[in-house]
Motif scaffolding. Sequence first.
Motif, PDB file in Angstrom:
ATOM      1  N   ILE A   1      -9.718   5.456   2.307  1.00  0.00           N
ATOM      2  CA  ILE A   1      -8.494   4.648   2.400  1.00  0.00           C
ATOM      3  C   ILE A   1      -8.070   4.169   1.012  1.00  0.00           C
ATOM      4  N   PRO A   2      -6.846   4.499   0.571  1.00  0.00           N
ATOM      5  CA  PRO A   2      -6.369   3.989  -0.718  1.00  0.00           C
ATOM      6  C   PRO A   2      -5.651   2.651  -0.528  1.00  0.00           C
ATOM      7  N   LEU A   3      -6.210   1.598  -1.112  1.00  0.00           N
ATOM      8  CA  LEU A   3      -5.569   0.286  -1.053  1.00  0.00           C
ATOM      9  C   LEU A   3      -5.213  -0.167  -2.458  1.00  0.00           C
ATOM     10  N   ARG A   4      -4.144  -0.938  -2.542  1.00  0.00           N
ATOM     11  CA  ARG A   4      -3.678  -1.434  -3.843  1.00  0.00           C
ATOM     12  C   ARG A   4      -3.903  -2.931  -3.930  1.00  0.00           C
TER      13      ARG A   4
ATOM     14  N   PRO B   1       0.803  -1.232   0.000  1.00  0.00           N
ATOM     15  CA  PRO B   1       0.000   0.000   0.000  1.00  0.00           C
ATOM     16  C   PRO B   1       0.832   1.275   0.000  1.00  0.00           C
ATOM     17  N   GLU B   2       2.149   1.178   0.191  1.00  0.00           N
ATOM     18  CA  GLU B   2       2.965   2.375   0.385  1.00  0.00           C
ATOM     19  C   GLU B   2       2.876   3.381  -0.769  1.00  0.00           C
ATOM     20  N   PRO B   3       2.896   2.980  -2.062  1.00  0.00           N
ATOM     21  CA  PRO B   3       2.764   4.004  -3.111  1.00  0.00           C
ATOM     22  C   PRO B   3       1.476   4.810  -3.005  1.00  0.00           C
ATOM     23  N   ALA B   4       0.368   4.162  -2.643  1.00  0.00           N
ATOM     24  CA  ALA B   4      -0.900   4.885  -2.491  1.00  0.00           C
ATOM     25  C   ALA B   4      -0.863   5.804  -1.284  1.00  0.00           C
TER      26      ALA B   4
ATOM     27  N   PRO C   1      -1.660  -3.948 -11.432  1.00  0.00           N
ATOM     28  CA  PRO C   1      -1.968  -3.265 -10.176  1.00  0.00           C
ATOM     29  C   PRO C   1      -3.027  -2.180 -10.361  1.00  0.00           C
ATOM     30  N   ARG C   2      -3.832  -2.011  -9.320  1.00  0.00           N
ATOM     31  CA  ARG C   2      -4.857  -0.967  -9.274  1.00  0.00           C
ATOM     32  C   ARG C   2      -4.868  -0.375  -7.879  1.00  0.00           C
ATOM     33  N   THR C   3      -5.325   0.872  -7.767  1.00  0.00           N
ATOM     34  CA  THR C   3      -5.569   1.493  -6.471  1.00  0.00           C
ATOM     35  C   THR C   3      -7.049   1.801  -6.362  1.00  0.00           C
ATOM     36  N   GLN C   4      -7.651   1.443  -5.245  1.00  0.00           N
ATOM     37  CA  GLN C   4      -9.054   1.749  -4.996  1.00  0.00           C
ATOM     38  C   GLN C   4      -9.159   2.544  -3.705  1.00  0.00           C
TER      39      GLN C   4
ATOM     40  N   TRP D   1      -3.905  14.884   9.178  1.00  0.00           N
ATOM     41  CA  TRP D   1      -3.554  13.506   9.515  1.00  0.00           C
ATOM     42  C   TRP D   1      -2.941  12.843   8.293  1.00  0.00           C
ATOM     43  N   GLN D   2      -1.770  12.239   8.477  1.00  0.00           N
ATOM     44  CA  GLN D   2      -1.016  11.644   7.370  1.00  0.00           C
ATOM     45  C   GLN D   2      -0.786  10.162   7.637  1.00  0.00           C
ATOM     46  N   PRO D   3      -1.389   9.267   6.836  1.00  0.00           N
ATOM     47  CA  PRO D   3      -1.153   7.836   7.053  1.00  0.00           C
ATOM     48  C   PRO D   3       0.282   7.467   6.707  1.00  0.00           C
ATOM     49  N   VAL D   4       0.936   6.758   7.610  1.00  0.00           N
ATOM     50  CA  VAL D   4       2.351   6.425   7.404  1.00  0.00           C
ATOM     51  C   VAL D   4       2.613   4.931   7.296  1.00  0.00           C
TER      52      VAL D   4
END
Length: 198
Positions: free
Chosen positions: A156-159, A83-86, A166-169, A99-102
Amino acid sequence: MTWAVVVAVAMAVLLAGKLWFGFQPLATGGSRPYATSSTDAWEVNSFLLDDRAFLVKNESGATLTLRQQINNTSSRSIRIIDPEPALADWRRSHGPCLWQPVRAHFTAVRTGTPARTVPFTLNPGESIMLELIGRIGRPGCDAHMTGGHVGTKIDIPLRFSVFGIPRTQSIPLGLTIWESDEPERALGPDIRKLDADS
């Protein structure tokens, strides 16, 4: 190749593209997001904020952790990938005071089970528990925040990948995280203090 064949091929390509780009296999499941925080934070219901919101004291470096069950609602197995690229895209597109998801961790839905390492397969109808750890603001944001609130709606962006593509949703949680230097000013009777991050 006749015109009829060309048109048929073009229509098939368009239909396949529409199905591919419209393929959204992931959805929230179970209860609403559960959150903990390393600083003072509350779940609030207020017409001044949102129907569902977390109000967090702006304390640079503090964390707010979201936990949400995610389901594969499609009839196809998918691969959950890094998930890191998203998350990096999220951090670039949202202001540094927000707020920044890390980090993201995945576990089975049952508590006490070990983390799952990406990539892994999520079969049709199967669920995972996502733990998304995010930081509150960053040093230097305090002057911007004094006396006010800044908030971000959480999608939430998940890959994932299907057939190796690959896709991001983005999965909406129906939730906003608000931050304030003086959160007590916005607190009303309908609040619940969040548990502390462990």
